[in-house]
Design an enzyme around this catalytic site. Structure first.
Site, PDB file in Angstrom:
ATOM      1  N   GLU A   1      -0.611  10.542  -1.920  1.00 41.61           N
ATOM      2  CA  GLU A   1       0.550  10.119  -1.149  1.00 41.61           C
ATOM      3  C   GLU A   1       1.831  10.278  -1.957  1.00 41.61           C
ATOM      4  O   GLU A   1       1.867   9.986  -3.149  1.00 41.61           O
ATOM      5  CB  GLU A   1       0.410   8.647  -0.735  1.00 41.61           C
ATOM      6  CG  GLU A   1      -0.708   8.375   0.241  1.00 41.61           C
ATOM      7  CD  GLU A   1      -0.754   6.939   0.706  1.00 41.61           C
ATOM      8  OE1 GLU A   1      -1.749   6.565   1.363  1.00 41.61           O
ATOM      9  OE2 GLU A   1       0.188   6.166   0.415  1.00 41.61           O
TER      10      GLU A   1
ATOM     11  N   GLU B   1       2.160  11.402   8.569  1.00 42.56           N
ATOM     12  CA  GLU B   1       1.801  10.182   9.293  1.00 42.56           C
ATOM     13  C   GLU B   1       3.043   9.487   9.841  1.00 42.56           C
ATOM     14  O   GLU B   1       3.970   9.165   9.103  1.00 42.56           O
ATOM     15  CB  GLU B   1       1.028   9.221   8.385  1.00 42.56           C
ATOM     16  CG  GLU B   1       0.594   7.954   9.096  1.00 42.56           C
ATOM     17  CD  GLU B   1      -0.427   7.133   8.319  1.00 42.56           C
ATOM     18  OE1 GLU B   1      -0.844   6.085   8.843  1.00 42.56           O
ATOM     19  OE2 GLU B   1      -0.813   7.546   7.209  1.00 42.56           O
TER      20      GLU B   1
ATOM     21  N   LYS C   1      -6.554  14.034  -1.815  1.00 46.26           N
ATOM     22  CA  LYS C   1      -5.295  13.776  -1.128  1.00 46.26           C
ATOM     23  C   LYS C   1      -4.491  12.722  -1.876  1.00 46.26           C
ATOM     24  O   LYS C   1      -5.036  11.688  -2.269  1.00 46.26           O
ATOM     25  CB  LYS C   1      -5.526  13.329   0.320  1.00 46.26           C
ATOM     26  CG  LYS C   1      -4.222  13.068   1.095  1.00 46.26           C
ATOM     27  CD  LYS C   1      -4.461  12.947   2.578  1.00 46.26           C
ATOM     28  CE  LYS C   1      -5.101  11.632   2.972  1.00 46.26           C
ATOM     29  NZ  LYS C   1      -4.201  10.476   2.714  1.00 46.26           N
TER      30      LYS C   1
ATOM     31  N   ASP D   1      -9.408  10.617  -0.483  1.00 48.91           N
ATOM     32  CA  ASP D   1      -8.163   9.998  -0.927  1.00 48.91           C
ATOM     33  C   ASP D   1      -8.240   9.571  -2.390  1.00 48.91           C
ATOM     34  O   ASP D   1      -9.274   9.061  -2.846  1.00 48.91           O
ATOM     35  CB  ASP D   1      -7.873   8.742  -0.099  1.00 48.91           C
ATOM     36  CG  ASP D   1      -7.066   9.031   1.150  1.00 48.91           C
ATOM     37  OD1 ASP D   1      -6.386  10.069   1.185  1.00 48.91           O
ATOM     38  OD2 ASP D   1      -7.107   8.203   2.077  1.00 48.91           O
TER      39      ASP D   1
ATOM     40  N   ASP E   1      -8.893   6.033   2.111  1.00 52.49           N
ATOM     41  CA  ASP E   1      -8.873   4.690   1.545  1.00 52.49           C
ATOM     42  C   ASP E   1      -8.634   3.652   2.637  1.00 52.49           C
ATOM     43  O   ASP E   1      -8.618   2.450   2.376  1.00 52.49           O
ATOM     44  CB  ASP E   1      -7.846   4.562   0.416  1.00 52.49           C
ATOM     45  CG  ASP E   1      -6.427   4.908   0.822  1.00 52.49           C
ATOM     46  OD1 ASP E   1      -6.193   5.178   2.009  1.00 52.49           O
ATOM     47  OD2 ASP E   1      -5.543   4.898  -0.066  1.00 52.49           O
ATOM     48  N   SER E   2      -8.508   4.125   3.880  1.00 52.57           N
ATOM     49  CA  SER E   2      -8.540   3.233   5.047  1.00 52.57           C
ATOM     50  C   SER E   2      -9.829   2.430   5.088  1.00 52.57           C
ATOM     51  O   SER E   2      -9.916   1.410   5.785  1.00 52.57           O
ATOM     52  CB  SER E   2      -8.399   4.050   6.333  1.00 52.57           C
ATOM     53  OG  SER E   2      -9.328   5.129   6.359  1.00 52.57           O
TER      54      SER E   2
END
Length: 263
Positions: free
Chosen positions: A114, A180, A112, A83, A44-45
């Site tokens: 978070e 990260e 993925k 993501d 999602d960057s």
């Protein structure tokens, strides 16, 4: 032929360092695969490096499905992780629907998420349905409005929480973990405690593998690139050779060097 999850796990057992890069379209996905990169992250960057936002928070599920679909059209070599964007896992039903779309429509091989304790029920549910899950701990881009962009786990208490969360994610069924911006010593400790692959970004060289944002390694980041990254194109004569240099440096242990660690 695309790498499988079992092949990725065998690489870890053999001591072969895993390489991963972000990609957002078919052309770059193709050349990343040709360079020998083991995994692609449709991150999602993209909200920042493709869409021009200041955070990842505006990325939608539709955006992620669209870009994952494009990546998988060009990718014939790498394991592909997608993501789950901000708030797409706010409820169990919503998370299951998001993961289903990323897998069925986007063609992702893995999703993925978070977070730590909060996402354990989601990880367990997805795992039971046969959906491979990658966790993400440390600096959480989807939580920057609350926690900011800073190294996580510097003190003993927060380091203990990260280790506990990592073990809990594995127990819940996570097949992989991204760490990260955590201190290299902590990242190495967590990697040794887990049996699943641990992929670092800004977390030193003691993990099972490394991931970076494509735009950062090509020196086309708008604004300041993270200090833990490196412009591989600066010492290469083409994008293809820059990608190959990234793979070679990660596999050989030359990247990340101490100057690319966050401490």
């Amino acid at each position: 032929m695309r790498k499988s999850l079992s092949q990725i796990k065998k690489m870890v057992q053999a001591g072969d360092i895993i390489t991963c890069l972000t990609a957002y379209d078919a052309a770059y996905a193709y050349w990343i695969g040709q360079a020998g990169v083991d995994m692609i992250l449709v991150g999602d960057s993209l909200g920042m490096v493709v869409q021009g936002h200041t955070t990842t928070l505006r990325v939608t599920v539709d955006d992620m499905v669209y870009h994952t679909k494009m990546v998988q059209r060009g990718n014939d070599q790498a394991w592909c992780i997608a993501d789950m964007p901000f708030m797409s896992d706010s409820t169990l039903d919503k998370g299951l629907e998001t993961a289903a779309r990323l897998m069925k429509e986007g063609g992702a091989n893995m999703v993925k998420l978070e977070g730590g304790q909060r996402i354990l029920p989601m990880v367990s549910a997805l795992s039971q349905l046969g959906i491979p899950v990658c966790g993400h701990l440390g600096l959480l881009p989807q939580s920057v409005e609350k926690h900011g962009y800073k190294v996580q786990g510097r003190d003993e208490a927060s380091a203990a929480v990260l280790l506990a969360d990592a073990l809990a994610l594995q127990a819940a069924g996570a097949e992989m973990l991204v760490l990260e911006c955590v201190p290299s010593s902590l990242a190495k400790k967590i990697t040794h405690k887990l049996s699943i692959p641990v992929i670092g970004i800004g977390s030193g060289s003691g993990t099972s593998g490394q991931v970076l944002v494509l735009h950062d390694i090509l020196g086309v980041t708008v604004g300041k690139a993270p200090k833990f990254s490196k412009n591989f194109l600066a010492q290469s004569d083409s994008i293809q050779s820059a990608l190959q240099s990234y793979v070679a440096d990660v596999k050989s242990g030359h990247f990340p060097a101490p100057c690319h660690e966050v401490g």
